[in-house]
Design an enzyme around this catalytic site. Structure first.
Site, PDB file in Angstrom:
ATOM      1  N   ARG A 136       0.865  -1.184   0.000  1.00  0.00           N
ATOM      2  CA  ARG A 136       0.000   0.000   0.000  1.00  0.00           C
ATOM      3  C   ARG A 136       0.896   1.226   0.000  1.00  0.00           C
ATOM      4  O   ARG A 136       1.856   1.292   0.781  1.00  0.00           O
ATOM      5  CB  ARG A 136      -0.865  -0.023   1.260  1.00  0.00           C
ATOM      6  CG  ARG A 136      -1.835   1.122   1.362  1.00  0.00           C
ATOM      7  CD  ARG A 136      -2.577   1.117   2.691  1.00  0.00           C
ATOM      8  NE  ARG A 136      -2.052   2.145   3.557  1.00  0.00           N
ATOM      9  CZ  ARG A 136      -2.751   2.754   4.520  1.00  0.00           C
ATOM     10  NH1 ARG A 136      -4.006   2.414   4.740  1.00  0.00           N
ATOM     11  NH2 ARG A 136      -2.214   3.668   5.273  1.00  0.00           N
ATOM     12  N   TYR A 165      -2.610  12.071   6.829  1.00  0.00           N
ATOM     13  CA  TYR A 165      -2.827  10.844   7.592  1.00  0.00           C
ATOM     14  C   TYR A 165      -2.258   9.631   6.854  1.00  0.00           C
ATOM     15  O   TYR A 165      -2.351   9.536   5.641  1.00  0.00           O
ATOM     16  CB  TYR A 165      -4.320  10.619   7.849  1.00  0.00           C
ATOM     17  CG  TYR A 165      -4.530   9.396   8.681  1.00  0.00           C
ATOM     18  CD1 TYR A 165      -4.204   9.411  10.038  1.00  0.00           C
ATOM     19  CD2 TYR A 165      -4.962   8.210   8.119  1.00  0.00           C
ATOM     20  CE1 TYR A 165      -4.314   8.278  10.807  1.00  0.00           C
ATOM     21  CE2 TYR A 165      -5.085   7.068   8.884  1.00  0.00           C
ATOM     22  CZ  TYR A 165      -4.760   7.111  10.220  1.00  0.00           C
ATOM     23  OH  TYR A 165      -4.866   5.977  10.984  1.00  0.00           O
ATOM     24  N   GLU A 170      -4.228  -7.274   5.164  1.00  0.00           N
ATOM     25  CA  GLU A 170      -3.372  -6.132   5.516  1.00  0.00           C
ATOM     26  C   GLU A 170      -2.453  -6.518   6.671  1.00  0.00           C
ATOM     27  O   GLU A 170      -2.867  -7.201   7.601  1.00  0.00           O
ATOM     28  CB  GLU A 170      -4.248  -4.939   5.941  1.00  0.00           C
ATOM     29  CG  GLU A 170      -3.441  -3.712   6.341  1.00  0.00           C
ATOM     30  CD  GLU A 170      -4.321  -2.523   6.733  1.00  0.00           C
ATOM     31  OE1 GLU A 170      -5.533  -2.705   6.927  1.00  0.00           O
ATOM     32  OE2 GLU A 170      -3.785  -1.412   6.843  1.00  0.00           O
ATOM     33  N   GLU A 209     -13.579  -1.301   6.335  1.00  0.00           N
ATOM     34  CA  GLU A 209     -12.894  -1.499   7.617  1.00  0.00           C
ATOM     35  C   GLU A 209     -13.684  -0.923   8.781  1.00  0.00           C
ATOM     36  O   GLU A 209     -13.436  -1.301   9.919  1.00  0.00           O
ATOM     37  CB  GLU A 209     -11.460  -0.935   7.579  1.00  0.00           C
ATOM     38  CG  GLU A 209     -11.367   0.556   7.442  1.00  0.00           C
ATOM     39  CD  GLU A 209      -9.934   1.047   7.365  1.00  0.00           C
ATOM     40  OE1 GLU A 209      -9.180   0.530   6.527  1.00  0.00           O
ATOM     41  OE2 GLU A 209      -9.579   1.940   8.146  1.00  0.00           O
ATOM     42  N   TRP A 228     -13.506  11.299   7.556  1.00  0.00           N
ATOM     43  CA  TRP A 228     -12.405  10.397   7.853  1.00  0.00           C
ATOM     44  C   TRP A 228     -12.139   9.564   6.647  1.00  0.00           C
ATOM     45  O   TRP A 228     -12.991   8.934   6.121  1.00  0.00           O
ATOM     46  CB  TRP A 228     -12.786   9.495   9.030  1.00  0.00           C
ATOM     47  CG  TRP A 228     -11.742   9.626  10.010  1.00  0.00           C
ATOM     48  CD1 TRP A 228     -11.859  10.234  11.229  1.00  0.00           C
ATOM     49  CD2 TRP A 228     -10.392   9.194   9.863  1.00  0.00           C
ATOM     50  NE1 TRP A 228     -10.660  10.207  11.834  1.00  0.00           N
ATOM     51  CE2 TRP A 228      -9.733   9.583  11.034  1.00  0.00           C
ATOM     52  CE3 TRP A 228      -9.665   8.558   8.863  1.00  0.00           C
ATOM     53  CZ2 TRP A 228      -8.386   9.331  11.241  1.00  0.00           C
ATOM     54  CZ3 TRP A 228      -8.331   8.312   9.049  1.00  0.00           C
ATOM     55  CH2 TRP A 228      -7.708   8.701  10.245  1.00  0.00           C
TER      56      TRP A 228
HETATM   57  O1  KDG Z   1      -8.191   2.919  13.481  1.00  0.00           O
HETATM   58  C1  KDG Z   1      -8.030   3.422  12.216  1.00  0.00           C
HETATM   59  C2  KDG Z   1      -6.868   2.811  11.518  1.00  0.00           C
HETATM   60  O2  KDG Z   1      -6.834   1.444  11.684  1.00  0.00           O
HETATM   61  C3  KDG Z   1      -6.992   3.120  10.071  1.00  0.00           C
HETATM   62  O3  KDG Z   1      -6.801   4.472   9.860  1.00  0.00           O
HETATM   63  C4  KDG Z   1      -6.000   2.403   9.254  1.00  0.00           C
HETATM   64  O4  KDG Z   1      -7.181   2.976   7.251  1.00  0.00           O
HETATM   65  C5  KDG Z   1      -6.444   2.223   7.851  1.00  0.00           C
HETATM   66  C6  KDG Z   1      -5.960   1.027   7.201  1.00  0.00           C
HETATM   67  O5  KDG Z   1      -6.360   0.804   6.067  1.00  0.00           O
HETATM   68  O6  KDG Z   1      -5.188   0.295   7.819  1.00  0.00           O
HETATM   69 MG    MG Z   2      -7.986   1.949   5.473  1.00  0.00          MG
END
Ligand code: KDG
Ligand code: MG
Length: 402
Positions: free
Chosen positions: A147, A159, A339, A262, A402
């Protein structure tokens, strides 16, 4: 056989984890992950006050009935806190069942469909050059799928990118920090990032990208189309998926495969997405979507529509959940990818486990149950510390998705 007691254990070996330990009158115990990033103590209270008292004296082998009791019996169905609490108990009961049978949980599910789970790692950079280097490092480490996230020129911190370029931790101690967001800058620079990565490593490694729900459907459609020449394995969380129908528009415009889920906690969150084949990979995890018992239903439903699994595996899911995911993925006929954000050495010491990374795959041995435990004495040395994910704001100060 009876459930004698259930304990919730909160520990922070660098980040917070909530674990349930179910003890039986025959001395066998099971573990479940109950971690909900940034809302950890809500799940602990839900378990301690509203779930655990109802479990004492029940036969732990009847995990289906216990699942239905906790889901249907609550009246208040679904929601991340409820479904994480149910998931934790469910995982622990599968762990117990495996130990009683002397078999790994994947054997109880139907046995191995594969010898290992292909994983994707996280390559991050504060800028494109750093991100390209991180991808190259992952290729050297044996990752087959990577990724890629990068800082966006003109935007401050983004982020998913570590402070020092490399590893990032989803939650930060204290109250939520604020990060700026600008979709037009992001859309301008992201295709260029993938052009540079493909130029550096070619088309061998599978590449993925996470948009963290930041785009509108038409913006997501545009990004998916712009990324087509770079042949992504998936574009993740393109748009907030409370509105499942939004994916129809994205799908009309791009052949870039889509992954979502997720933050989902039940099959109802993905019913339209799956039955209309609007996505290719479903990311609902064992810890946040009701445990093995419910995620198995999601996976079977998805299989009917050629949708494969691609479970969330950030560091905010404990090794207990990861052990459950490895058991699940070894069995699931429509497993797609897993992942993997490796936990810290300290976290691994608190949760000794059998699964391990080998040349781009997660593998585990034929051990009874989930193949994970908790060192309670070590866990007790690291008490809970408040931590949150950051929030995103636009240039005019308005909150963003988010
Ligand atoms: O708790 C949120 C994270 O696990 C997240 O931001 C991570 O988007 C994420 C990912 O794909 O691992
Ligand atoms: Mg994610």
């Amino acid at each position: 056989m009876k459930i004698e007691s259930v304990q919730t254990i909160v520990t922070c070996p660098g980040r917070n984890f909530v674990t349930v330990k179910v003890m039986t009158d025959e001395g066998v115990h099971g573990l479940g992950d109950a971690t909900l990033n940034g809302r950890e103590l809500a799940v602990q209270a839900y378990l301690d006050e509203h779930v655990i008292p109802c479990l004492i004296g029940r036969d732990p082998r009847n995990l289906e009935d216990i699942w239905q009791y906790l889901y249907r019996g609550a009246y208040w169905r679904r929601g991340p806190v409820t479904m994480t609490a149910i998931a934790a108990i469910d995982m622990a009961l599968w762990d117990i069942k495996g130990k009683l049978a002397g078999m790994p949980v994947y054997q109880l599910l139907g046995g191995r469909s594969r010898w290992g789970l292909m994983v994707y790692g996280h390559a991050n950079g504060r800028d494109h050059a750093e991100a390209v280097e991180a991808v190259q490092r992952h290729v050297e480490q044996g990752y087959k799928a990577i990724r890629v996230q990068s800082g966006v020129p003109g935007l401050g911190k983004v982020y998913g990118v570590g402070k020092g370029g490399g590893h990032y931790e989803p939650a930060e101690k204290g109250l939520p920090s604020e990060e700026p967001w600008d979709t037009s800058l992001y859309l301008r620079h992201t295709p260029e990032l993938f052009r540079k990565v493909r130029d550096a490593v070619g088309f061998g490694p599978l590449l993925l990208h996470d948009a963290h729900h930041r785009l509108t459907p038409i913006e997501a459609a545009r990004l998916g189309k712009a990324l087509e020449p770079f042949s992504l394995f998936w574009l993740e969380d393109a748009t907030p998926a409370e509105n499942q129908e939004a994916f129809r528009l994205i799908r009309q415009h791009t052949t870039t495969p889509l992954a979502v889920g997720e933050v989902f906690n039940s099959v109802w969150d993905c019913k339209t997405l799956i039955s209309e084949q609007l996505v290719d990979y479903i990311r609902a995890t064992i810890v946040h979507a009701g445990g093995i018992t419910h995620v198995r239903r999601i996976a079977d439903f998805a299989a009917m529509y050629q949708v494969r699994t691609g479970f969330h595996g950030a560091t905010d899911l404990s090794p207990v959940c990861m052990a459950a995911a490895v058991n699940f993925g070894l069995w699931a006929p429509n497993f797609g990818i897993q992942e993997l954000m490796p936990h810290s050495e300290l976290t691994d010491a608190v949760f000794p486990h059998n699964y391990r990374f080998e040349d781009g795959y997660l593998v585990m041995d034929e051990v009874p149950g989930l193949g994970v435990d908790i060192d309670e004495a070590l866990a007790a040395k690291y008490p809970y510390e408040r931590a949150y994910l950051p929030v995103a704001r636009l240039a005019d100060g308005a909150m963003w998705h988010w």
